[in-house]
Write a protein that holds these residues in place. Sequence first.
Motif, PDB file in Angstrom:
ATOM      1  N   VAL A  82      65.139  70.500  16.147  1.00 36.20           N
ATOM      2  CA  VAL A  82      64.608  69.491  17.072  1.00 36.20           C
ATOM      3  C   VAL A  82      63.695  68.515  16.326  1.00 36.20           C
ATOM      4  O   VAL A  82      63.744  67.299  16.548  1.00 36.20           O
ATOM      5  N   ILE A  83      62.877  69.036  15.424  1.00 36.53           N
ATOM      6  CA  ILE A  83      62.016  68.176  14.612  1.00 36.53           C
ATOM      7  C   ILE A  83      62.870  67.219  13.774  1.00 36.53           C
ATOM      8  O   ILE A  83      62.592  66.012  13.699  1.00 36.53           O
ATOM      9  N   GLU A  84      63.905  67.752  13.154  1.00 34.77           N
ATOM     10  CA  GLU A  84      64.780  66.905  12.329  1.00 34.77           C
ATOM     11  C   GLU A  84      65.425  65.808  13.176  1.00 34.77           C
ATOM     12  O   GLU A  84      65.527  64.655  12.741  1.00 34.77           O
ATOM     13  N   TYR A  85      65.854  66.151  14.378  1.00 36.36           N
ATOM     14  CA  TYR A  85      66.486  65.169  15.262  1.00 36.36           C
ATOM     15  C   TYR A  85      65.500  64.067  15.631  1.00 36.36           C
ATOM     16  O   TYR A  85      65.818  62.864  15.515  1.00 36.36           O
ATOM     17  N   VAL A  86      64.314  64.446  16.093  1.00 31.03           N
ATOM     18  CA  VAL A  86      63.336  63.444  16.520  1.00 31.03           C
ATOM     19  C   VAL A  86      62.920  62.567  15.341  1.00 31.03           C
ATOM     20  O   VAL A  86      62.796  61.346  15.462  1.00 31.03           O
ATOM     21  N   SER A  87      62.753  63.180  14.176  1.00 32.21           N
ATOM     22  CA  SER A  87      62.363  62.433  12.985  1.00 32.21           C
ATOM     23  C   SER A  87      63.416  61.399  12.596  1.00 32.21           C
ATOM     24  O   SER A  87      63.090  60.286  12.164  1.00 32.21           O
ATOM     25  N   ARG A  88      64.678  61.746  12.753  1.00 34.43           N
ATOM     26  CA  ARG A  88      65.781  60.830  12.391  1.00 34.43           C
ATOM     27  C   ARG A  88      65.940  59.693  13.395  1.00 34.43           C
ATOM     28  O   ARG A  88      66.276  58.575  13.006  1.00 34.43           O
ATOM     29  N   HIS A  89      65.709  59.976  14.666  1.00 31.80           N
ATOM     30  CA  HIS A  89      66.091  59.031  15.713  1.00 31.80           C
ATOM     31  C   HIS A  89      64.939  58.250  16.339  1.00 31.80           C
ATOM     32  O   HIS A  89      65.194  57.300  17.089  1.00 31.80           O
ATOM     33  N   HIS A  90      63.696  58.613  16.039  1.00 30.95           N
ATOM     34  CA  HIS A  90      62.581  57.957  16.714  1.00 30.95           C
ATOM     35  C   HIS A  90      61.425  57.695  15.752  1.00 30.95           C
ATOM     36  O   HIS A  90      61.156  58.485  14.845  1.00 30.95           O
ATOM     37  N   ASP A  91      60.734  56.598  15.993  1.00 30.63           N
ATOM     38  CA  ASP A  91      59.516  56.275  15.253  1.00 30.63           C
ATOM     39  C   ASP A  91      58.325  56.737  16.090  1.00 30.63           C
ATOM     40  O   ASP A  91      57.657  55.938  16.768  1.00 30.63           O
ATOM     41  N   VAL A  92      58.081  58.022  16.083  1.00 31.20           N
ATOM     42  CA  VAL A  92      57.043  58.625  16.902  1.00 31.20           C
ATOM     43  C   VAL A  92      56.441  59.785  16.125  1.00 31.20           C
ATOM     44  O   VAL A  92      57.097  60.362  15.257  1.00 31.20           O
ATOM     45  N   TRP A  93      55.186  60.098  16.408  1.00 29.85           N
ATOM     46  CA  TRP A  93      54.583  61.251  15.744  1.00 29.85           C
ATOM     47  C   TRP A  93      55.135  62.543  16.324  1.00 29.85           C
ATOM     48  O   TRP A  93      55.429  62.632  17.528  1.00 29.85           O
ATOM     49  N   ILE A  94      55.277  63.539  15.449  1.00 29.45           N
ATOM     50  CA  ILE A  94      55.779  64.858  15.847  1.00 29.45           C
ATOM     51  C   ILE A  94      54.710  65.893  15.527  1.00 29.45           C
ATOM     52  O   ILE A  94      54.157  65.911  14.424  1.00 29.45           O
ATOM     53  N   SER A  95      54.433  66.738  16.498  1.00 28.81           N
ATOM     54  CA  SER A  95      53.474  67.823  16.325  1.00 28.81           C
ATOM     55  C   SER A  95      54.223  69.148  16.388  1.00 28.81           C
ATOM     56  O   SER A  95      55.111  69.328  17.225  1.00 28.81           O
ATOM     57  N   ILE A  96      53.865  70.070  15.511  1.00 32.16           N
ATOM     58  CA  ILE A  96      54.446  71.406  15.549  1.00 32.16           C
ATOM     59  C   ILE A  96      53.417  72.364  16.158  1.00 32.16           C
ATOM     60  O   ILE A  96      52.316  72.514  15.639  1.00 32.16           O
ATOM     61  N   ASP A  97      53.781  72.960  17.260  1.00 27.40           N
ATOM     62  CA  ASP A  97      52.919  73.894  17.991  1.00 27.40           C
ATOM     63  C   ASP A  97      53.187  75.297  17.454  1.00 27.40           C
ATOM     64  O   ASP A  97      54.111  75.977  17.888  1.00 27.40           O
ATOM     65  N   THR A  98      52.372  75.722  16.481  1.00 24.19           N
ATOM     66  CA  THR A  98      52.600  77.014  15.835  1.00 24.19           C
ATOM     67  C   THR A  98      51.317  77.536  15.216  1.00 24.19           C
ATOM     68  O   THR A  98      50.384  76.769  14.955  1.00 24.19           O
ATOM     69  N   SER A  99      51.305  78.852  14.968  1.00 29.75           N
ATOM     70  CA  SER A  99      50.206  79.486  14.237  1.00 29.75           C
ATOM     71  C   SER A  99      50.670  80.083  12.920  1.00 29.75           C
ATOM     72  O   SER A  99      49.855  80.623  12.167  1.00 29.75           O
ATOM     73  N   LYS A 100      51.970  79.986  12.630  1.00 35.95           N
ATOM     74  CA  LYS A 100      52.551  80.648  11.459  1.00 35.95           C
ATOM     75  C   LYS A 100      52.600  79.688  10.264  1.00 35.95           C
ATOM     76  O   LYS A 100      53.202  78.605  10.348  1.00 35.95           O
ATOM     77  N   PRO A 101      52.018  80.067   9.130  1.00 36.40           N
ATOM     78  CA  PRO A 101      52.010  79.186   7.957  1.00 36.40           C
ATOM     79  C   PRO A 101      53.396  78.732   7.516  1.00 36.40           C
ATOM     80  O   PRO A 101      53.578  77.551   7.175  1.00 36.40           O
ATOM     81  N   ALA A 102      54.359  79.631   7.520  1.00 35.89           N
ATOM     82  CA  ALA A 102      55.700  79.249   7.067  1.00 35.89           C
ATOM     83  C   ALA A 102      56.343  78.235   8.000  1.00 35.89           C
ATOM     84  O   ALA A 102      57.068  77.335   7.556  1.00 35.89           O
TER      85      ALA A 102
END
Length: 281
Positions: A82-102
Amino acid sequence: MQKLYSQGSRLDVSMPVIMGIVNTTPDSFSDGGDFFSTKHACDHADKLINAGAGIIDIGGESTRPGAALVTEEQELARVIPVIEYVSRHHDVWISIDTSKPAVMAAAIAAGAHMINDVRALTEPGALAMAAQLQVPVCLMHMQGQPQNMQANPEYENIIHDILTFFKARIAACIAAGISFDNLVLDPGFGFGKTLTHNYQILAQLAQFAVLDRPLLIGLSRKSMIGQLLNRDVEERLIGSVSAALIACQHGANIIRVHDVAETMDMLKVWQMTQTQMIKQN
């Protein structure tokens, strides 16, 4: 003006920015399962961006009260496409909601701009990873863990206690090599708080300005709305937008919501009113 920088991009948060929620989970409290497939999640991200979201927050692990843990592999499989899709198709900031370093590392490599961590970089290796990635990080306050956080939460003075927590986490981040300018703070509505606690935070949100960091507010559709109004999740729109307006009036910089179009309407009305007030003065 307050600005955040990441991946060669700038985000101005001097006026509130809407963060649209994309839960790629089967068990989130509001929309669990609705966007579990990659296609549905990507389509939903399109909708939120078209409605005016300046940030898309993508998460693969539910943090609702009592939520089950997921493995690193499960979380990566849910969020990275989903991150890859949004990054390719939109000029918008993306936030990852996670606690895992990897997951943080893989998400930033895939095109995400910031980390939104409900555990405030307290998981093993999270501080070091955030320092290595050098992107904005949202530190959220939570009493306990999602599995037990609503089991009779108590505070001596909730605003003071959260401020103390933030000061300690800011110090830990700086000591680990994370820039102060990369920190965003979230008081954690619904995360180890009673109904009264949540509204105390909302009423006194302006007190967090002393920390001089942008505030991210997430109260969309939460139980603090449902319990007060006696409304089911799908009936909390007006309450959620009303609470978001109060948050904006008290200094919120990022508003994390499910209902982007409706919140954007509120923001436009509020901002036009603010503009006229400034002109009159």
